[in-house]
Scaffold this active site. Structure first.
Site, short mmCIF file in Angstrom:
data_model
loop_
_atom_site.label_atom_id
_atom_site.label_comp_id
_atom_site.label_asym_id
_atom_site.label_seq_id
_atom_site.Cartn_x
_atom_site.Cartn_y
_atom_site.Cartn_z
N SER A 93 -0.19 -9.28 3.40
CA SER A 93 -0.57 -8.60 2.17
C SER A 93 -1.50 -7.44 2.50
O SER A 93 -1.51 -6.97 3.65
CB SER A 93 -1.23 -9.60 1.21
OG SER A 93 -1.35 -9.06 -0.07
N ASN A 94 -2.26 -6.97 1.56
CA ASN A 94 -3.19 -5.86 1.81
C ASN A 94 -4.41 -6.03 0.92
O ASN A 94 -4.48 -6.96 0.12
CB ASN A 94 -2.49 -4.52 1.57
CG ASN A 94 -1.95 -4.43 0.16
OD1 ASN A 94 -2.71 -4.35 -0.80
ND2 ASN A 94 -0.63 -4.50 0.02
N ARG A 95 -5.37 -5.11 1.04
CA ARG A 95 -6.67 -5.28 0.39
C ARG A 95 -6.74 -4.81 -1.06
O ARG A 95 -7.81 -4.78 -1.65
CB ARG A 95 -7.75 -4.57 1.22
CG ARG A 95 -8.08 -5.30 2.51
CD ARG A 95 -9.08 -4.50 3.34
NE ARG A 95 -10.13 -3.92 2.53
CZ ARG A 95 -10.60 -2.69 2.67
NH1 ARG A 95 -10.10 -1.89 3.59
NH2 ARG A 95 -11.56 -2.24 1.89
N SER A 96 -5.62 -4.42 -1.63
CA SER A 96 -5.64 -3.96 -3.02
C SER A 96 -6.22 -5.04 -3.94
O SER A 96 -5.81 -6.20 -3.88
CB SER A 96 -4.21 -3.62 -3.47
OG SER A 96 -4.18 -3.47 -4.86
#
Ligand code: CTP
Length: 214
Positions: free
Chosen positions: A21-24
């Site tokens: 995933s990512n840090r959004s």
């Protein structure tokens, strides 16, 4: 107006308990949905996994993966007037999801990844009556890269932000952005809260609707 907003990260499963995933944080997309709903528009918010409260007065749709987000966007987009693709969609997903929890060994583990579909790029290729707004998350050559995305994805507006500066952008309360239109108009909005940015971004998009932007 019917407004479709996407927000937050997607998760691409590696096994039953792990994902890419990512840090959004989803804050920018939620702020956009909240402002649009406050102005009385009919808002659908398609959200990845975030730890934010549902936005009152909107139709909330929760998704996990890029493929699920694509399906929900295609379902909701047909009668939209404005589409704002704010989600941080994963560009890659594991080729296979391991069943159960993957056990460790003493050897290296190589994960094979394949591309997900570019949702915004697909919308841009379609014949459409809605205004299409994308975000560009960049860490270098911010404006050049954003202009390239505006063109390649056939957008009406791109909202460029530098995600390489601590304290703004991804996973922050504040951001600073530059909006660029297909006609080459440019608006710079300095560091401020995401709610305040949401007002400016949507005002700019709605102002463009009347003057044959599309
Ligand atoms: N986007 C999308 N589907 C993807 C990847 C991105 O719809 N699979 C959308 C994002 O929601 C955003 C825009 O495309 O509105 C740009 O996303 P960004 O991550 O900045 O760029 P990418 O297109 O993924 O390109 P790159 O990773 O090479 O910068």
């Amino acid at each position: 107006m019917r407004v479709l907003v996407t927000a937050g990260p997607t998760r691409e499963r590696i096994d039953t308990v792990r994902y890419i995933s990512n840090r959004s944080s989803g804050r920018m997309g939620y702020a956009l949905a909240s402002v649009a709903a406050g102005w009385g528009h009919d808002v659908t918010l398609i959200s990845g996994s975030v730890s934010l409260e549902a936005v009152p007065g909107t139709r909330m749709i929760y998704v996990e993966t890029a493929a699920e987000m694509l399906g929900e966007v295609l379902g909701a987009v047909t009668d939209a007037d404005v589409v704002v693709m704010c989600a941080a969609v994963s560009d890659y997903r594991p080729v296979t999801e391991f069943p159960g929890k993957l056990k460790k060994t003493d050897r290296r583990l190589i994960l094979e990844l394949e591309r997900t579909e570019d949702i915004l790029g697909r919308l841009g290729r379609h014949e459409r009556r809605y205004s299409l707004v994308g975000f560009a998350a960049e860490t270098e050559n911010v404006l050049d890269n954003a202009r390239a995305k505006l063109k390649s994805k056939n957008l009406d507006w791109i909202v460029a932000n530098n995600v390489g500066i601590p304290g703004r952008g991804f996973d922050s309360e504040e951001n600073a952005v530059t909006m660029i239109s297909r006609k080459g108009e440019m608006h710079e909005f300095g560091l401020q809260s995401k709610s305040s940015l949401a007002v400016k971004i949507l005002s700019t998009v709605f102002a463009g609707l009347g003057d044959g932007d599309r």
